[in-house]
Each structure stands twice: as structure tokens, then as C-alpha cells.
Design a protein around this motif. Structure first.
Motif, short mmCIF file in Angstrom:
data_model
loop_
_atom_site.label_atom_id
_atom_site.label_comp_id
_atom_site.label_asym_id
_atom_site.label_seq_id
_atom_site.Cartn_x
_atom_site.Cartn_y
_atom_site.Cartn_z
N LEU A 1 -29.79 12.23 57.62
CA LEU A 1 -30.81 12.99 57.04
C LEU A 1 -31.40 12.81 55.72
O LEU A 1 -30.68 12.33 55.06
N LYS A 2 -32.57 12.88 56.19
CA LYS A 2 -33.41 12.17 54.01
C LYS A 2 -34.13 14.01 53.91
O LYS A 2 -34.49 14.22 52.84
N LYS A 3 -33.85 14.22 54.81
CA LYS A 3 -34.90 16.10 54.72
C LYS A 3 -33.60 16.69 54.64
O LYS A 3 -32.44 16.89 55.95
N MET A 4 -34.22 18.27 53.83
CA MET A 4 -32.74 19.57 55.27
C MET A 4 -33.31 19.54 56.34
O MET A 4 -34.75 19.90 56.80
N PRO A 5 -32.70 20.23 57.29
CA PRO A 5 -33.02 20.77 58.54
C PRO A 5 -33.54 21.81 58.55
O PRO A 5 -33.57 22.40 58.14
N THR A 6 -35.39 21.78 59.79
CA THR A 6 -35.89 22.78 59.92
C THR A 6 -35.50 23.76 60.36
O THR A 6 -34.19 23.40 61.77
N ASN A 7 -35.62 25.23 60.30
CA ASN A 7 -35.73 26.34 61.05
C ASN A 7 -33.89 26.53 61.57
O ASN A 7 -33.78 26.65 62.74
N VAL A 8 -33.91 26.65 60.50
CA VAL A 8 -31.70 26.91 60.41
C VAL A 8 -31.77 27.83 61.09
O VAL A 8 -32.64 29.04 60.28
N PRO A 9 -30.37 28.37 61.92
CA PRO A 9 -30.99 30.06 62.37
C PRO A 9 -30.37 31.17 61.20
O PRO A 9 -29.83 30.47 59.79
N LEU A 10 -31.26 32.35 61.01
CA LEU A 10 -30.84 32.94 59.68
C LEU A 10 -29.71 33.62 59.86
O LEU A 10 -29.43 33.89 58.57
N ASN A 11 -28.87 33.87 60.90
CA ASN A 11 -27.36 34.22 60.26
C ASN A 11 -26.40 33.13 60.04
O ASN A 11 -25.20 33.43 59.87
N ILE A 12 -27.59 32.11 59.49
CA ILE A 12 -26.08 31.16 59.61
C ILE A 12 -24.97 31.25 58.15
O ILE A 12 -25.77 32.04 57.17
N ASN A 13 -23.70 30.48 58.17
CA ASN A 13 -23.04 31.43 57.00
C ASN A 13 -22.68 30.48 56.20
O ASN A 13 -22.20 30.15 54.83
N GLN A 14 -22.68 29.43 56.73
CA GLN A 14 -22.22 28.31 56.74
C GLN A 14 -23.38 26.55 56.56
O GLN A 14 -22.54 26.49 58.34
N LEU A 15 -22.76 25.87 55.84
CA LEU A 15 -24.31 25.23 56.05
C LEU A 15 -23.12 23.57 55.07
O LEU A 15 -23.29 23.70 54.57
N PHE A 16 -23.27 22.82 55.98
CA PHE A 16 -22.50 21.35 55.35
C PHE A 16 -23.40 20.45 55.99
O PHE A 16 -24.00 19.92 57.55
N LEU A 17 -24.08 19.52 54.92
CA LEU A 17 -24.99 18.31 55.14
C LEU A 17 -24.16 17.35 53.83
O LEU A 17 -24.69 16.63 53.83
N ASP A 18 -23.07 17.40 54.01
CA ASP A 18 -22.58 16.45 53.37
C ASP A 18 -23.00 14.78 53.73
O ASP A 18 -23.17 14.60 54.66
N ARG A 19 -22.59 13.85 52.49
CA ARG A 19 -23.08 12.04 53.48
C ARG A 19 -24.27 12.19 54.07
O ARG A 19 -24.00 12.11 55.30
N ASN A 20 -25.54 12.63 53.84
CA ASN A 20 -26.64 11.84 54.19
C ASN A 20 -27.37 11.78 53.11
O ASN A 20 -26.76 10.73 52.21
N ASN A 21 -28.66 11.56 53.15
CA ASN A 21 -29.57 10.83 51.88
C ASN A 21 -31.00 11.97 51.73
O ASN A 21 -31.86 11.12 51.39
N ILE A 22 -30.37 13.15 51.63
CA ILE A 22 -31.43 14.18 51.33
C ILE A 22 -31.47 13.56 49.91
O ILE A 22 -30.88 14.03 49.25
N GLU A 23 -33.72 14.20 49.52
CA GLU A 23 -33.87 13.79 47.91
C GLU A 23 -34.05 15.23 48.02
O GLU A 23 -34.26 14.81 46.57
N ASP A 24 -34.31 15.80 48.44
CA ASP A 24 -34.71 16.96 48.02
C ASP A 24 -34.85 18.54 49.04
O ASP A 24 -34.55 17.94 50.29
#
Length: 369
Positions: A222-245
Motif C-alpha cells: 500500500l502507498k496510501k491509507m486504506p479508504t472507508n475503514v469501518p467506523l467501529n475499528i479499534n485496532q488498525l495495523f499497517l506496518d511494512r507498507n509504502n505509505i508516505e502521507d
């Protein structure tokens, strides 16, 4: 006497003839051709050890490759049996363990009677395909573990009552449209260690996941943050991608987010808005191994902060302190900064720990610098 002399002369002559013959050069004999022997074609390599059969069972319907515990009749253990194929599963089965085998396909024949199945573990096999009809009929299934296999896309027709879906460590590069739409009860979705890109997690992919608590998209592309993440999310793990902003309003609607992991990305100060992590629900924030030069501002309720291995040269405790130090009421716990653990090693910061940092975060139990 003459006879002896004559015999001696004849013997000497014979020896001389033999020695002369030995010295005569002989014609070298041409090397003999070895007869051509056709080698047998190499057999296809196999790494399948023999199947391990289970112990004798009191249940007549227990598959011979499995163990059916008499004190837990709804469970069947077929893990670590070197299976290539799933046996026919009895109708009474609710918990089925098939991990650590050599299974490459999940077919309808094996599950034609197992309509009451609630827990299915198929981790660490070689599964490339899951027949559509299998999952369609498992309407009672709550937990499906398919991690560490060879899947290239998320299986379709997932049971609507699923609560946990683990698909980590596959080759998934495709999420079919609408595949999660009916999974209203799903609380955990694990897709880490796959081949997902931004296009694979489009804006409607997570539609329908109303009760999702944990979303793991670590170790993807992934280069961007995922869109439309469910509103009840408590834990979001995005380690080891290519996200810049991160978009400035990204966390605005995620009022229950408590654990956020963004280690090993390409985040810079420019790509991280000033107050982006100032979220009152956030307790645990991981930003290690990025390209940050400054410590971002965060909420006074944050308890764990990992900013190690960035490019931070100094830390100003006064700037990152959630309140003016002199205005903090240390008798009221809710008005104190809650930070308990701070890791800053791997930066250009040198000891000692700045005094203004200690004055603000008096609840710190551990700090690594």
C-alpha cells in the motif's frame, strides 16, 4: 660339464629374447567405447511424508487419519497428519483442526455432512482453491483460518455469521467486489503478508463490516491509507507498507481507534499533519522506522509511543506536552498526561533525557533513548 655349460647358454639366450620383446614398442590400443545406457527419467520430486493415522476411536464415523477425543465429541483433530486431502467430516463436527498438512484444495465432498461446523482451521497448508459450494453451506461457521497457504484472492461466498477471518501469509492480490458485504458479524480481518495494492482495497471493499474491530493490512504494498475503514475499528495495523502521507481528516470518524501501527513506512513530517494523532481514543501509537524529524503531537490519553529509528535530532518536551506543565492538576488523573512508555532509540538524540520531558510526563515508567 659340457652339458651344464650348454644348458646355461640356452637359458641366458631365452632370458635375453624375453627382455627384448618387453622393450619392443607396442601399438596403443584405442579406448573402448562404453555401451550407451539409457538413464531412467528422474521422478518428480516429492516432499510428502506418509500419512499419520490417528489412534483407534470409540466413534465409528471418526476419519482414520484423525483423532476424535471422547470427552469432546464435537471436535476432530486432523492437524500434523501429512494429509494431501481432507477426509469426509462427520455431521456432528463443530470444531475441525486441519492445520500443518499438505492440502491443496478444499472440496465439497469433504464437507457434505458438516453443516454444523463452527470453527475451521486450515492454516499452513498449500491451498490454492476453495470450492464455492463449501463455504456456501457452512452457514454456522464463526472462525475461518486460512493463513499461510497459496491463495491468490479472497475466497467468495463467505458464511454470513463469520466472526474471524484469517488470510495472512498468502499470495492474495485480489479482493472480489462485495465479498465482505454480508459479513455484519465479522470482528477480525487479517490480511497481513499478502500482495495487496491501493487498487485492491478500494473505497467499497470494507462496506458491510459494521462490527469490525481489528483490521490487519501489514506487510502489503500500500502507498496510501486504506479508504472507508469501518467506523467501529479499534485496532488498525499497517506496518511494512509504502505509505508516505496521511490525509488530514483521516481519523476524524474513527472515534474508537485505540491501537495504530504504522512502523516501517515512508512517513515524513510533510506527510503527517500536525494534529493528526491527537485522538482522544488512541492508547498505543507505533511510528518506528519512518523518516520523521519531529515528534508528532498526541493526546494526553496516549500510553505507549514508539518513534524509534527515525531522523529525530532533538525532542522538546514543552512542545509535545498536551497541557502547559504549570496548569496540570496532578491530583486529577484525567487531567494528567498518561504516557507510560516512550521509545526513541535509533534517532540522533543523545542522553540525558530533557528535563521538560520528565516534568510533563511524570507517569513514564520506561523510556528508551
Amino acid at each position: 660339464m659340457r652339458t651344464c655349460v650348454r644348458y646355461f647358454l640356452l637359458l641366458s639366450l631365452a632370458i635375453a629374447v624375453v627382455q627384448c620383446q618387453r622393450r619392443r614398442p607396442t601399438k596403443p590400443t584405442p579406448p573402448q567405447r562404453k555401451p550407451h545406457i539409457q538413464k531412467p527419467e528422474p521422478k518428480e520430486p516429492t516432499d510428502f511424508p506418509p500419512v499419520i493415522f490417528g489412534p483407534p476411536s470409540i466413534f465409528p464415523d471418526c476419519p482414520k487419519e484423525c483423532f476424535c477425543p471422547p470427552d469432546f465429541p464435537t471436535a476432530i483433530h486432523c492437524e500434523n497428519r501429512n494429509l494431501r486431502k481432507i477426509p469426509v467430516i462427520p455431521a456432528r463436527t463443530q470444531h475441525l483442526y486441519l492445520q500443518n498438512n499438505f492440502i491443496d484444495e478444499v472440496t465439497e465432498d469433504s464437507f457434505k455432512n458438516a453443516s454444523e461446523l463452527r470453527w475451521l482451521n486450515l492454516d499452513n497448508n498449500r491451498i490454492k482453491k476453495v470450492e464455492r459450494s463449501v463455504l456456501e453451506k457452512l452457514s454456522s461457521l464463526l472462525f475461518l483460518y486460512l493463513g499461510k497457504n497459496n491463495l491468490q484472492e479472497v475466497p467468495g461466498f463467505l458464511p454470513p455469521n463469520l466472526e474471524q477471518l484469517r488470510l495472512c501469509k498468502n499470495q492474495i492480490s485480489k479482493i472480489p467486489s462485495g465479498v465482505f458485504n454480508k459479513l455484519e458479524h465479522l470482528s477480525m480481518l487479517d490480511l497481513n503478508h499478502n500482495k495487496l495494492t491501493d487498487g485492491d482495497v478500494g473505497k467499497n471493499i470494507f462496506k458491510g463490516l459494521k462490527n469490525l474491530v481489528q483490521l490487519n493490512l501489514a506487510h502489503n504494498s500500500l502507498k496510501k491509507m486504506p479508504t472507508n475503514v469501518p467506523l467501529n475499528i479499534n485496532q488498525l495495523f499497517l506496518d511494512r507498507n509504502n505509505i508516505e502521507d496521511i490525509p488530514s481528516d483521516y481519523f476524524k470518524s474513527l472515534s474508537k481507534l485505540a491501537f495504530l501501527r504504522l512502523n516501517n513506512n515512508l512517513l515524513t513530517d510533510k506527510g503527517v499533519p500536525k494534529n493528526i494523532f491527537n485522538i482522544s481514543s488512541l492508547l498505543d501509537l507505533h511510528l518506528a522506522h519512518n523518516k520523521l524529524h519531529n515528534v508528532p503531537i498526541f493526546s494526553h490519553k496516549l500510553e505507549h509511543l514508539y518513534i524509534n529509528h527515525n531522523s529525530i535530532a532533538k525532542i522538546n518536551g514543552t512542545e509535545i506536552c498536551p497541557f502547559p506543565v504549570m496548569a496540570i492538576d496532578w491530583d486529577k488523573e484525567d487531567e494528567q498526561p498518561h504516557l507510560r512508555f516512550l521509545r526513541m532509540d535509533g534517532n540522533a538524540i543523545s542522553p540525558p533525557i530533557p528535563l521538560d520531558l520528565i516534568m510533563c510526563f511524570r507517569n513514564l515508567k520506561s523510556i528508551v533513548i
